[in-house]
Design a protein around this motif. Structure first.
Motif, PDB file in Angstrom:
ATOM      1  N   ASP A   1      50.854  37.104  39.330  1.00 18.92           N
ATOM      2  CA  ASP A   1      50.442  35.711  39.119  1.00 18.92           C
ATOM      3  C   ASP A   1      49.708  35.175  40.346  1.00 18.92           C
ATOM      4  O   ASP A   1      48.680  34.495  40.231  1.00 18.92           O
ATOM      5  N   VAL A   2      50.247  35.454  41.530  1.00 21.40           N
ATOM      6  CA  VAL A   2      49.583  35.022  42.766  1.00 21.40           C
ATOM      7  C   VAL A   2      48.218  35.692  42.896  1.00 21.40           C
ATOM      8  O   VAL A   2      47.237  35.056  43.294  1.00 21.40           O
ATOM      9  N   ALA A   3      48.134  36.976  42.548  1.00 17.69           N
ATOM     10  CA  ALA A   3      46.865  37.699  42.625  1.00 17.69           C
ATOM     11  C   ALA A   3      45.826  37.074  41.698  1.00 17.69           C
ATOM     12  O   ALA A   3      44.647  36.947  42.054  1.00 17.69           O
ATOM     13  N   ARG A   4      46.257  36.684  40.504  1.00 18.61           N
ATOM     14  CA  ARG A   4      45.327  36.023  39.583  1.00 18.61           C
ATOM     15  C   ARG A   4      44.831  34.700  40.163  1.00 18.61           C
ATOM     16  O   ARG A   4      43.650  34.376  40.103  1.00 18.61           O
TER      17      ARG A   4
ATOM     18  N   ASN B   1      48.232  42.444  50.711  1.00 13.42           N
ATOM     19  CA  ASN B   1      47.249  43.101  49.853  1.00 13.42           C
ATOM     20  C   ASN B   1      46.390  42.090  49.107  1.00 13.42           C
ATOM     21  O   ASN B   1      45.182  42.272  48.962  1.00 13.42           O
ATOM     22  N   ILE B   2      47.018  41.030  48.628  1.00 16.32           N
ATOM     23  CA  ILE B   2      46.272  39.982  47.926  1.00 16.32           C
ATOM     24  C   ILE B   2      45.273  39.315  48.864  1.00 16.32           C
ATOM     25  O   ILE B   2      44.128  39.055  48.494  1.00 16.32           O
ATOM     26  N   ALA B   3      45.697  39.012  50.086  1.00 12.74           N
ATOM     27  CA  ALA B   3      44.802  38.384  51.060  1.00 12.74           C
ATOM     28  C   ALA B   3      43.606  39.286  51.365  1.00 12.74           C
ATOM     29  O   ALA B   3      42.446  38.828  51.394  1.00 12.74           O
ATOM     30  N   ARG B   4      43.859  40.565  51.577  1.00 15.68           N
ATOM     31  CA  ARG B   4      42.762  41.494  51.885  1.00 15.68           C
ATOM     32  C   ARG B   4      41.820  41.656  50.693  1.00 15.68           C
ATOM     33  O   ARG B   4      40.593  41.679  50.856  1.00 15.68           O
ATOM     34  N   GLU B   5      42.388  41.760  49.505  1.00 14.49           N
ATOM     35  CA  GLU B   5      41.569  42.002  48.320  1.00 14.49           C
ATOM     36  C   GLU B   5      40.715  40.790  47.973  1.00 14.49           C
ATOM     37  O   GLU B   5      39.571  40.926  47.542  1.00 14.49           O
ATOM     38  N   SER B   6      41.263  39.591  48.151  1.00 12.29           N
ATOM     39  CA  SER B   6      40.541  38.366  47.793  1.00 12.29           C
ATOM     40  C   SER B   6      39.706  37.805  48.934  1.00 12.29           C
ATOM     41  O   SER B   6      38.800  36.999  48.711  1.00 12.29           O
ATOM     42  N   GLY B   7      40.034  38.194  50.168  1.00 11.96           N
ATOM     43  CA  GLY B   7      39.341  37.624  51.319  1.00 11.96           C
ATOM     44  C   GLY B   7      39.765  36.199  51.617  1.00 11.96           C
ATOM     45  O   GLY B   7      39.047  35.458  52.297  1.00 11.96           O
ATOM     46  N   LEU B   8      40.945  35.794  51.138  1.00 11.69           N
ATOM     47  CA  LEU B   8      41.456  34.439  51.346  1.00 11.69           C
ATOM     48  C   LEU B   8      42.548  34.421  52.400  1.00 11.69           C
ATOM     49  O   LEU B   8      43.295  35.388  52.563  1.00 11.69           O
TER      50      LEU B   8
ATOM     51  N   ALA C   1      44.607  33.951  43.257  1.00  8.36           N
ATOM     52  CA  ALA C   1      43.697  34.271  44.352  1.00  8.36           C
ATOM     53  C   ALA C   1      42.311  34.628  43.816  1.00  8.36           C
ATOM     54  O   ALA C   1      41.291  34.232  44.387  1.00  8.36           O
ATOM     55  N   GLY C   2      42.269  35.375  42.714  1.00 10.00           N
ATOM     56  CA  GLY C   2      40.977  35.707  42.113  1.00 10.00           C
ATOM     57  C   GLY C   2      40.233  34.482  41.634  1.00 10.00           C
ATOM     58  O   GLY C   2      39.029  34.333  41.859  1.00 10.00           O
ATOM     59  N   TRP C   3      40.947  33.562  40.971  1.00 10.56           N
ATOM     60  CA  TRP C   3      40.304  32.326  40.518  1.00 10.56           C
ATOM     61  C   TRP C   3      39.849  31.482  41.701  1.00 10.56           C
ATOM     62  O   TRP C   3      38.767  30.881  41.680  1.00 10.56           O
ATOM     63  N   ALA C   4      40.688  31.404  42.735  1.00 12.85           N
ATOM     64  CA  ALA C   4      40.334  30.614  43.910  1.00 12.85           C
ATOM     65  C   ALA C   4      39.092  31.172  44.591  1.00 12.85           C
ATOM     66  O   ALA C   4      38.189  30.426  44.990  1.00 12.85           O
ATOM     67  N   LYS C   5      39.036  32.489  44.727  1.00 16.28           N
ATOM     68  CA  LYS C   5      37.871  33.118  45.342  1.00 16.28           C
ATOM     69  C   LYS C   5      36.631  32.889  44.493  1.00 16.28           C
ATOM     70  O   LYS C   5      35.551  32.600  45.015  1.00 16.28           O
ATOM     71  N   ARG C   6      36.781  33.001  43.196  1.00 11.99           N
ATOM     72  CA  ARG C   6      35.657  32.764  42.284  1.00 11.99           C
ATOM     73  C   ARG C   6      35.071  31.367  42.461  1.00 11.99           C
ATOM     74  O   ARG C   6      33.864  31.174  42.405  1.00 11.99           O
TER      75      ARG C   6
ATOM     76  N   SER D   1      43.527  45.045  40.535  1.00 13.95           N
ATOM     77  CA  SER D   1      43.025  44.790  39.191  1.00 13.95           C
ATOM     78  C   SER D   1      43.165  43.324  38.806  1.00 13.95           C
ATOM     79  O   SER D   1      42.249  42.734  38.219  1.00 13.95           O
ATOM     80  N   ALA D   2      44.312  42.719  39.146  1.00 12.24           N
ATOM     81  CA  ALA D   2      44.549  41.317  38.797  1.00 12.24           C
ATOM     82  C   ALA D   2      43.574  40.386  39.508  1.00 12.24           C
ATOM     83  O   ALA D   2      43.032  39.456  38.914  1.00 12.24           O
ATOM     84  N   VAL D   3      43.348  40.638  40.805  1.00 12.46           N
ATOM     85  CA  VAL D   3      42.390  39.816  41.559  1.00 12.46           C
ATOM     86  C   VAL D   3      40.992  39.964  40.965  1.00 12.46           C
ATOM     87  O   VAL D   3      40.273  38.981  40.746  1.00 12.46           O
ATOM     88  N   ARG D   4      40.598  41.199  40.684  1.00 16.06           N
ATOM     89  CA  ARG D   4      39.245  41.461  40.175  1.00 16.06           C
ATOM     90  C   ARG D   4      39.037  40.829  38.804  1.00 16.06           C
ATOM     91  O   ARG D   4      38.014  40.182  38.552  1.00 16.06           O
ATOM     92  N   LEU D   5      40.015  41.008  37.881  1.00 13.48           N
ATOM     93  CA  LEU D   5      39.880  40.444  36.545  1.00 13.48           C
ATOM     94  C   LEU D   5      39.789  38.924  36.581  1.00 13.48           C
ATOM     95  O   LEU D   5      39.005  38.317  35.847  1.00 13.48           O
ATOM     96  N   ALA D   6      40.609  38.291  37.423  1.00 17.16           N
ATOM     97  CA  ALA D   6      40.572  36.829  37.528  1.00 17.16           C
ATOM     98  C   ALA D   6      39.261  36.360  38.132  1.00 17.16           C
ATOM     99  O   ALA D   6      38.677  35.363  37.689  1.00 17.16           O
ATOM    100  N   TYR D   7      38.788  37.069  39.157  1.00 17.85           N
ATOM    101  CA  TYR D   7      37.524  36.701  39.807  1.00 17.85           C
ATOM    102  C   TYR D   7      36.359  36.780  38.827  1.00 17.85           C
ATOM    103  O   TYR D   7      35.463  35.929  38.833  1.00 17.85           O
TER     104      TYR D   7
END
Length: 313
Positions: A61-64, A153-160, A66-71, A120-126
């Motif tokens: 959920d947090v990864a998702r 891992n979430i921080a590194r993957e999203s850059g947030l 993060a993906g939306w936030a980065k987007r 995968s979760a970060v990428r799909l949300a982004y």
């Protein structure tokens, strides 16, 4: 400035909301809006979660979020207290606590299964154009799940940058030295930068003990040890430059020229809000943004949450 995020301790269905402008007490469908921090081009994201005892699902959920936030162009994601685990009992909280944080760049690591699922979760949300995404291909794991490593891992993957508003970390002294088996944890607020390094670690000082007959009975002090130090921390958001002489050396931002020194955070957790002198001291130490991630109970939140926040101003 004051950012705050709320969670609920009611055992209800999980729900994610990503708010780029602040806290919304309403229930229902996910809400999305955008906001810039005053005088800055940096956008921030605040996630409101309904965490459970399933750490794997909570981290996804947090990864998702993060993906939306980065987007949507956010530089930092703020999470509530108990952001990645809300135990069904005190004993479960003790058993599932993360190991002690000895070194910001070392420690146990999660399995490949979880790391891959987070990516995968970060990428799909982004890549999604809405908040309703189909990620049923992501499967769970029966292996140990470490919250801190997952957040890195979430921080590194999203850059947030991520403000993890409260996770339970073992290693606290026992409540009674005569009974060393009576273990306790620290309720810990972490600031993690965009490369996964822990920049600040705050242990909740004021613990929540309450007894409301027929409504709620909690004694945080039975399983949690209080922290002893106030913490301020640099961040990539904010209006004015922080004065480095105000900031503890172990909380300084790493020298990355695109971030600079902007947006000093005063780091607290939930029940700390009832002790205003703490926030006065944080501002004298240079805090420009006060963080109050919380998991208020329904009765106390309804009665006091907004009143206490208004009192901060």
């Amino acid at each position: 400035m004051l950012f705050f995020c709320g969670a609920t301790k009611q055992r209800r269905a999980r729900q994610i909301r990503l708010l780029l402008s602040g806290f919304s007490p309403s229930s229902g469908a996910m809400h999305m809006s955008t906001a810039f921090t005053s005088g800055s081009k940096h956008r921030i994201a605040v996630a409101q979660l309904r965490s459970t005892s399933d750490k794997f699902s909570n981290l996804l959920d947090v990864a998702r979020c993060a993906g939306w936030a980065k987007r949507d162009g956010a530089a930092m994601l703020f999470l509530p207290e108990c952001c990645c685990f809300l135990g069904e009992s005190a004993s479960q909280t003790l058993e599932e606590a993360d190991p002690p944080i000895q070194d910001a760049d070392s420690g146990p690591r999660n399995s490949y299964t979880l790391v891959s699922a987070i990516k995968s979760a970060v990428r799909l949300a982004y890549e999604s154009k809405k908040e309703d995404i189909d990620d049923k291909t992501i499967v769970g794991t029966t292996e140990q799940v470490l919250i801190l490593d997952g957040l890195r891992n979430i921080a590194r993957e999203s850059g947030l940058w991520i403000s993890a508003g409260g996770i339970h970390v073992s290693g606290a002294p026992p409540h009674d030295t005569a009974d060393p088996d009576h273990s306790r944890v620290y309720n810990t607020h972490l600031i993690i930068d965009c490369v996964g390094t822990v920049k600040c670690l705050y242990r909740k000082i004021h613990l929540f003990d309450v007894e409301i007959p027929g409504q709620v009975s909690l004694r945080e002090s039975a399983t949690t040890a209080p922290g002893k130090a106030l913490k301020v921390c640099d961040s990539p958001i904010g209006k004015n430059l922080c004065r480095r002489r105000w900031i503890r050396a172990d909380c300084l931002v790493s020298p990355r020229p695109h971030l600079g020194c902007a947006g000093c955070l005063g780091v607290t957790i939930c029940y700390d809000l009832r002790f205003p002198e703490m926030y006065v001291k944080l501002t004298t130490q240079g805090a420009q943004i006060l963080l109050v991630p919380s998991a208020f109970t329904i009765p106390t939140g309804t009665a006091h949450w907004h009143t206490l926040l208004r009192g901060m101003f």
